[in-house]
Design an enzyme around this catalytic site. Structure first.
Site, PDB file in Angstrom:
ATOM      1  N   GLU A 290       0.690  -1.458  -0.059  1.00 41.46           N
ATOM      2  CA  GLU A 290       0.029  -0.314   0.623  1.00 41.46           C
ATOM      3  C   GLU A 290       0.985   1.396  -0.144  1.00 41.46           C
ATOM      4  O   GLU A 290       1.773   1.810   0.876  1.00 41.46           O
ATOM      5  CB  GLU A 290      -0.657  -0.039   1.100  1.00 41.46           C
ATOM      6  CG  GLU A 290      -1.998   0.633   1.560  1.00 41.46           C
ATOM      7  CD  GLU A 290      -1.890   2.312   2.065  1.00 41.46           C
ATOM      8  OE1 GLU A 290      -1.560   3.001   0.470  1.00 41.46           O
ATOM      9  OE2 GLU A 290      -2.045   2.812   2.722  1.00 41.46           O
ATOM     10  N   CYS A 324      -1.672   8.292   2.649  1.00 43.99           N
ATOM     11  CA  CYS A 324      -1.176   8.523   1.653  1.00 43.99           C
ATOM     12  C   CYS A 324      -2.506   8.186   0.077  1.00 43.99           C
ATOM     13  O   CYS A 324      -2.102   8.915  -0.932  1.00 43.99           O
ATOM     14  CB  CYS A 324      -0.703   6.626   1.469  1.00 43.99           C
ATOM     15  SG  CYS A 324      -2.300   5.431   1.968  1.00 43.99           S
TER      16      CYS A 324
END
Length: 519
Positions: A290, A324
């Site tokens: 991720e 993110c």
């Protein structure tokens, strides 16, 4: 502000790169800490291996810094290769002896659920530790802990629902499949959501019967170590969860390259993710990555403007922009661009930035001096590239890693501040004329983690959502997570999914069994 043991010295941090390593022959396994909100607790300092806190083999420690004051919180033990080896051996024994993967799946689920309950009973302290260690607003930390609790409870329910299938291959044979755990899983978590990423990693691994060796981020190890004390109380056997605090180039490399680790899960930068992917490939390990993002947040002219502005605020300034999937590229339809800029500028300037323990604070500190410096560097890059600084762009105060919410306008799509992940409260705003144009701009990125769409037209929303290259698309909302909804990216934003039933597949392998029957 903090009470410390005599081994935890008050210092001033100039950068995360200055983390001091020291040798202590008798650093206690816990140190007392008094939090700014008056709560007190005992902070574990050791590595967590085989259900015990232990010193590192070399007795080396490193300091942990409070980002909002630049003062040292305490020292904890620094793991190295030999500590990873001990943790892997403990995890391998736990897997081989069947103490976890060999029990009734319902009992695995009960243990994971009990862990969630223990965290829930102590959530005020845990949220405060997260704010102390990371610098995020206390309201954000509380939200993180609630997400942790809900995700652990939800994952527990999957324990007895992992099944295979029977395959009709005629009367002469009996054929079926079953899904089995992989074994020891290595997990490396980031500093922006320390405890939430801990939960996202351990829950799917544990519920499917695997064992874990997890590395915390060197700048934010405290919350994961603290909740580890509840692992034995929850009924999780020794060796099932092992926590090794340390540095990426040592502990991360040792985890990624260890031959007994069958799968590596990592959350962090795309550059590091690529390195881990290459290293894991040499050992034919499974990976979940991720990674970074540069997510577009699109506002159409028919959107309810005030709500859209609030969603954009949440999309970029939540968690101090250290997300993110932050909506760091905003695209606004041309006819409402000026009005949007006016309202967004005012909203950005009204955000309370400062003491993360203040209940009215929305944006706390950046996690480190290094990250603050990186953000300020990108502000200078944006100015030099010719973008217009609409608001912000300055450090706030002389102590603590604070920066004002920052908005750039008049940007071009080839500017670095548009292309590169900044990982802070910095956003670019660009106008567009049509859906086709904005889709092309949104997709002109190496990343593909998330996107936002703001419109009152459901047809527009769904059509654009279908064409945007992103693993998650939010419509008339942003940073809106739910434990039952998978999360992960396309392209350079990663591989695999976190949360939901989809996350379980990353920790299972299919076995086919075919038996010949007597005539």
């Amino acid at each position: 502000m903090f009470s410390r043991s005599t081994l935890c010295l008050k210092t001033s941090a100039s950068s995360i790169g200055r983390l001091q390593l020291r040798y202590f022959s008798h650093l206690p396994m816990t140190v007392p800490i008094k939090l700014p909100n008056g709560l007190e607790y005992e902070q574990p300092t050791g590595l967590f291996i085989n259900n015990k806190f232990v010193p590192s083999k070399q007795n080396k420690t490193f300091e942990v810094i409070n980002p909002s004051t630049e003062e040292e919180i305490c020292h904890i033990y620094e793991g190295r290769e030999d500590d990873v080896e001990e943790a892997v051996q403990a995890a391998d024994r736990a897997f081989s002896n069947g103490s976890w993967n060999g029990i009734d799946p319902i009992d695995r689920g009960k243990a994971l659920y009990r862990l969630a309950e223990l965290i829930e009973q102590d959530k005020d302290v845990i949220a405060s530790i997260e704010t102390l260690d990371n610098g995020k607003a206390i309201s954000s930390s509380r939200g993180d802990v609630d997400l942790v609790i809900n995700y652990l409870k939800s994952s527990a329910g999957f324990a007895d629902k992992i099944d295979g299938r029977m395959i009709d291959t005629g009367r002469t044979h009996f054929s079926y499949t079953k899904r089995q755990p992989l074994g020891v899983c290595g997990q490396i978590i980031p500093w922006n959501f320390p405890l939430l990423m801990w939960a996202w990693k351990i829950a799917p691994a544990l519920v499917t019967g695997n064992t874990v060796v997890l590395k915390t981020a060197e700048s934010t190890p405290l919350s994961a170590l603290y909740v580890s004390k509840y692992i034995p109380q929850a009924g999780i056997p020794p060796g099932v969860i092992n926590i090794v605090s340390g540095f990426g180039k040592i502990v991360g490399e040792a985890i990624t390259n260890h031959p007994k680790i069958k799968k590596v899960a990592f959350t962090g930068s795309t550059a590091t993710g690529r390195h881990i992917y290459q290293s894991a490939a040499a050992g034919l390990k499974k990976v979940t990555l991720e990674l970074g993002g540069k997510s577009p947040n699109i506002v159409f002219a028919d959107a309810e403007l005030k709500k859209a502005v609030q969603n954009i605020i949440l999309g970029i300034y939540y968690n101090s922009g250290e997300v993110c999937c932050a909506g760091s590229r905003v695209y606004v339809e041309e006819s409402i661009y000026d009005k949007f800029i006016e309202e967004f500028k005012a909203a950005s300037e009204s955000i309370k930035v400062g003491d993360p323990f203040d209940e009215s604070t929305f944006q706390g500190a950046q996690t480190s001096q290094m990250q603050l410096n990186k953000i300020l560097k990108y502000v200078d890059i944006g100015k030099n590239e010719g973008a217009t600084l609409i608001t912000g762009g300055e450090r706030l105060g002389s102590k603590g890693y604070f920066i004002k919410p920052t908005v750039f306008g008049d940007v071009k799509e080839d500017m670095r501040i548009v292309k590169e992940e900044i990982f802070g409260p910095v956003v670019t705003v660009t106008k567009f004329k049509s859906a086709d144009e904005v889709i092309n701009m949104a997709n002109d990125s190496e990343y593909g983690l998330a996107a936002g769409i703001h419109t009152s037209n459901i047809n527009t929303a769904l059509k654009v959502a279908d064409r945007v290259n992103a693993g998650t698309v939010w419509i008339n909302t942003y940073n809106d997570f739910h434990h039952a909804v998978p999360f992960g990216g396309f392209n350079a934003s990663g591989l695999g999914r976190e949360m939901s039933v989809d996350a379980l597949q990353n920790y299972l392998q299919v076995k086919a069994v075919r038996a010949k029957l007597d005539e």
